[in-house]
Write an enzyme that holds these catalytic residues in place. Structure first.
Site, short mmCIF file in Angstrom:
data_model
loop_
_atom_site.label_atom_id
_atom_site.label_comp_id
_atom_site.label_asym_id
_atom_site.label_seq_id
_atom_site.Cartn_x
_atom_site.Cartn_y
_atom_site.Cartn_z
N GLY A 67 0.80 -1.21 0.00
CA GLY A 67 0.00 0.00 0.00
C GLY A 67 0.84 1.27 0.00
O GLY A 67 0.52 2.24 -0.68
N CYS A 90 -2.13 11.30 23.55
CA CYS A 90 -1.28 12.01 24.53
C CYS A 90 0.11 12.21 23.93
O CYS A 90 0.41 11.79 22.83
CB CYS A 90 -1.19 11.22 25.81
SG CYS A 90 -0.38 9.65 25.57
N SER A 121 -3.36 -3.47 -0.59
CA SER A 121 -2.27 -4.23 0.01
C SER A 121 -2.78 -5.61 0.46
O SER A 121 -3.76 -5.70 1.20
CB SER A 121 -1.75 -3.45 1.22
OG SER A 121 -0.74 -4.17 1.85
N ALA A 122 -2.06 -6.67 0.02
CA ALA A 122 -2.57 -8.04 0.23
C ALA A 122 -2.63 -8.46 1.70
O ALA A 122 -3.51 -9.23 2.09
CB ALA A 122 -1.68 -9.03 -0.53
N HIS A 123 -1.71 -7.94 2.53
CA HIS A 123 -1.66 -8.47 3.90
C HIS A 123 -2.82 -7.99 4.78
O HIS A 123 -2.95 -8.39 5.92
CB HIS A 123 -0.30 -8.19 4.56
CG HIS A 123 -0.03 -6.78 4.95
ND1 HIS A 123 -0.09 -6.36 6.27
CD2 HIS A 123 0.34 -5.69 4.24
CE1 HIS A 123 0.25 -5.07 6.32
NE2 HIS A 123 0.51 -4.66 5.11
N1 PLP Z 1 -2.78 2.82 4.06
C1 PLP Z 1 -3.50 2.35 5.08
C2 PLP Z 1 -4.86 2.91 5.35
C3 PLP Z 1 -2.99 1.33 5.89
O1 PLP Z 1 -3.72 0.87 6.92
C4 PLP Z 1 -1.70 0.81 5.61
C5 PLP Z 1 -1.10 -0.23 6.46
O2 PLP Z 1 -1.12 -0.15 7.67
C6 PLP Z 1 -0.99 1.33 4.51
C7 PLP Z 1 -1.57 2.33 3.76
C8 PLP Z 1 0.35 0.81 4.13
O3 PLP Z 1 0.25 -0.44 3.50
P1 PLP Z 1 1.52 -1.43 3.43
O4 PLP Z 1 1.73 -1.96 4.80
O5 PLP Z 1 1.12 -2.50 2.46
O6 PLP Z 1 2.67 -0.63 2.92
#
Ligand code: PLP
Length: 378
Positions: free
Chosen positions: A70, A328, A198-200
């Protein structure tokens, strides 16, 4: 047994996905750029995956570019809008992931863009009338608004935002990292130019994702080298990752409605039990609103715990994995909770669910929370 409720951070790999990937690690190891049969087979496997993903999203295969996840997809979209499409005004929100926000802030610091933020209310609902005013102020902007927020779960109306972008000739990028594989996206209907996945986040492997870039929109290369991905993204393809990503997305789509219902029920159950059995809980932003939030995320503000080490650590010690989110100034302040003006004295916890979670796990979590708050009250 540990209870995993941190699925917005990452999801466990599905066994079926793993099984689909292993032949590409052990047997079909050819480089897709090689001209012999093994290379051609690898190339064909990648192109089949691209076509499958495009089919699920109602896009064209040429519009899908595989990335390392992502973050790279978001960066590529934004840098392309600025460097290849010549956009110098970007409109975004205070709630974006750092993959978007830090990229934009860096571009602003370098003097390449002017950055505007859409106003929002105390729940994080975006003021679309303000977005319209911002769109009117520049002849061609990029709008970067995520589909759903990863910390509090707020869903944004990307259909309406897409319409507004079209009306004012703006490019639209949406970070759908938390929603691809959890909601259906029809890219013939959605007026979006760039979309990141993003696949994970849907039981696929880490280190692989894709960028959708609408036909006709120019892309700027982030990574230079070979001619892979139609000369748009260099580097030998992560073929087992691409296979895993595709298998995970197919599985997600095959069971989407069933899993949505199952997970939403779990979330509702946690909400009910928290309200009934843990004193003074409240929910951040739209998190407890089923229409306006991700069914996979519940962000809860618990009463302050004045003893160290804090609720997140207490839950971890009790074998429960969740994420914090702190408004915080302890060094890891959440920009999202800060933008919402969340109470800094509260203990903010994000529970995020997957198809692998059960009601019995929620019962155990409630039991642990009751113990923690009874011992504080005692
Ligand atoms: N955008 C959002 C909303 C996410 O939650 C994340 C991952 O936490 C990312 C982007 C980044 O994706 P990646 O971990 O595949 O680089």
């Amino acid at each position: 047994m540990r209870i995993y409720l941190d699925n917005a951070a990452t999801t466990p790999l599905d066994k079926e996905v793993f099984d689909a990937m292993t032949p590409y690690l052990l047997n079909h190891y050819g480089n897709p750029s090689s001209h012999h049969e093994q290379g051609r087979q690898a190339r064909q496997a990648i192109e089949d995956c691209r076509a499958t993903i495009a089919g699920l999203l109602n896009a064209s295969p040429q519009e899908i570019i595989f990335t390392s996840g992502g973050t790279e997809a978001d960066n590529t979209a934004i840098l392309s809008a600025v460097y290849a499409e010549g956009v110098s005004h970007v409109i975004t929100t205070r709630f974006e992931h750092h993959a978007v926000l830090h990229t934009l802030i860096d571009l602003q610091a370098k003097g390449h863009i002017k950055l505007s933020f859409i106003e929002h209310d105390e729940k994080g609902n975006l003021d679309l009338a303000h977005l319209e005013l911002l769109l009117q102020s520049h002849s061609r902007s990029l709008v970067s608004v995520m589909h759903a927020n990863n910390e509090v779960g707020n869903l944004n109306d990307i259909e309406v935002i897409g319409e507004l972008c079209e009306k004012y000739n703006a490019l639209f990028h949406t970070d759908t990292v938390q929603t691809i594989g959890h909601y259906r996206h029809d890219l013939q209907k959605l007026k979006v130019h760039f979309l990141a996945a993003s696949a994970h986040k849907f039981h696929g492997p880490k280190g692989i994702g894709f960028l959708f870039c609408r036909k006709g929109v120019k892309l700027s290369r982030l990574i230079h080298g070979g001619g892979q991905e139609g000369r748009l993204r260099a580097g030998t393809e992560n073929i087992h990752g691409i296979i895993g990503l595709t298998q995970a997305l197919q599985l997600a789509y095959a069971h989407l409605d069933e899993h949505q219902q199952q997970i939403q029920n779990l979330k509702n159950y946690l909400i009910e039990r928290l309200l009934d059995e843990v004193p003074e809980v409240s929910f951040n932003a739209n998190s407890a609103n089923a229409e306006k939030s991700l069914y996979t995320v519940l962000s809860v503000a618990f009463p302050a715990l004045h003893n160290e080490p804090g609720l997140l650590r207490c839950l971890d010690e009790q074998q429960i994995s969740v994420s914090g989110g702190s408004a915080c100034s302890t060094g890891s302040a959440s920009h999202v909770l800060q933008a919402l003006g969340a109470d800094e004295d509260k203990q903010h916890i994000r529970f995020s669910f997957s198809k692998f979670n059960t009601k019995a796990e929620i019962d155990l979590v409630i039991g642990v929370l009751q113990q923690i708050y009874q011992s504080v009250a005692a």
